[in-house]
Design an enzyme around this catalytic site. Structure first.
Site: not given
Length: 391
Positions: A97, A137, A169-171, A246, A346, A370
């Site tokens: 996603r 970015g 942390w840039i997808t 965002l 479990g 985000e």
């Protein structure tokens, strides 16, 4: 005879609230995830590797990239259909996603909303087809929740712009063909469309992640990256530009997180039905049923909230603070559901044979990216009191 089991969302009859066309899109994505993603995603997660470029083309052929945008090869669906697609994608994996939402709701949306006609024609059709991948970015190593403090700077040099700084942390960063980069200038924060083959641009991949392992995460480094004037997003000036993107992406998370939660809950229900303990099905114990009932209640309430916000977005009346309501509630409840489902399985719940621990680990990232929960609480608090408490 025992009653016929119902699905968690079946108890809420939420399908009756979804139009036929939107359901058809949802079902198509659900089938894609079942056929293409589920058989492989545990291996991708374990290997911390995903065939993102290959998947992007497949997702583009389904019309899922920038699907809620109009024109330029985009499908032009409803916002609700986009949300439902995000739900099914995240039921497969949050990383999948993320690939779609960063492409469509951040990189493509930034160009679609704030870009020039030339920028739109150059990039959007290829990005919609999955032939070009984008990244966004904004976040920096020391400036996540406070983007106004960003240190990345763009200065004019004749008719060109020169960018220096770094993003974190840039997808999609290290596989992207184009990066939408936000930088401080003498005239507020501006956005730049940066082809990633521009000299001085590098995107080292971030490794050793314990979450979102089936996703590409990178740093962006800009070392005297020289761009022409035509690289500037002409319709964005100030933080309202990136923040509008965002808000767009957070909307998809409202639905997406529920997909991960639903997958965990359905897994737990199936496991409990098959697992025998003290010569009786685990599903037949009161404590197990209490857990399942409570989780179903939160999942259903989250779905009703998501659909309500989807209708508001389609009507053009959705406000940013309402997106904060949805993101805060649905991600918080999704991660609680994942953790509770793990207890039903479990020790089996920590293995890759089942998706629950993978979803729980992924949701740890979704909880903070985000907009952290704390930021969304303050957005809601400001809406309630009229006073900003961010400082």
């Amino acid at each position: 005879m025992p009653a016929t089991p119902q699905s968690p969302l079946g108890l809420f009859a939420t399908d009756e609230l979804i139009g036929e066309d939107d359901r058809a899109i949802r079902d198509t994505v659900q089938q894609f995830v079942s056929d293409r993603i589920r058989p492989r995603v545990a291996d991708w997660y374990e290997a911390a590797s995903i065939p993102a470029r290959e998947l992007a083309v497949e997702l583009g052929s389904l019309g899922l990239l920038g699907m809620h945008l109009e024109g330029y090869g985009c499908a032009g669906t409803t916002a609700t259909a986009y949300g439902l697609a995000c739900m099914e994608l995240e039921a497969g994996d949050s990383g999948l996603r993320s690939l779609v939402s960063v492409q469509g709701s951040l990189a493509m949306f930034a160009i679609w909303k704030h870009g020039s006609e030339e920028q739109k024609q150059q990039w959007l059709p290829r990005m919609a087809a999955g032939e070009a991948i984008g990244c966004f970015g904004l976040t920096e190593p020391d400036f996540g929740s406070n983007p106004a403090g960003m240190r990345t700077r763009a200065r004019k040099d004749g008719s060109d712009w020169v960018l220096n700084g770094s993003k974190m942390w840039i997808t999609n960063g290290s596989i992207a063909d184009v990066a939408v980069v936000w930088a401080q200038t003498d005239d507020k924060v501006r956005g730049f469309v940066v082809p990633t083959d521009t000299p001085g641009f590098t995107a080292p991949e971030i490794t050793r992640k314990m979450s979102l392992r089936a996703s590409v995460t990178s740093e962006l480094v800009l070392d005297n990256v020289r761009l022409p004037e035509s690289a500037v997003l002409p319709e964005a000036r100030g933080l309202s530009g990136p923040l509008s993107c965002l808000t767009e992406a957070r909307f998809g998370i409202i639905f997406g997180a529920l997909g991960a939660a639903r997958d965990c809950l359905q897994t737990a229900i199936g496991y409990a039905a098959d697992r025998e303990i003290f010569d009786k099905s685990l599903a037949g114990y009161q404590l197990t049923q209490a857990k399942l009932a409570d989780m179903t209640l939160e999942l259903g309430k989250g779905m009703l909230l998501a659909l309500h916000l989807g209708r508001r977005k389609d009507a053009g009346t959705l406000r940013p603070e309402q997106v904060s309501l949805g993101k805060l509630n649905n991600v918080r409840e999704a991660i609680a559901i994942a953790r509770e489902c793990r207890t039903i399985l479990g020790a089996a719940g920590i293995t890759a044979e089942y998706p629950i621990m993978r979803h729980a680990n992924n949701l740890e990232s979704v909880l903070t990216y985000e907009g952290t929960s704390e930021v969304h609480q303050l957005v809601i608090g400001q809406a309630l009191t009229g006073q900003a408490a961010f400082r």
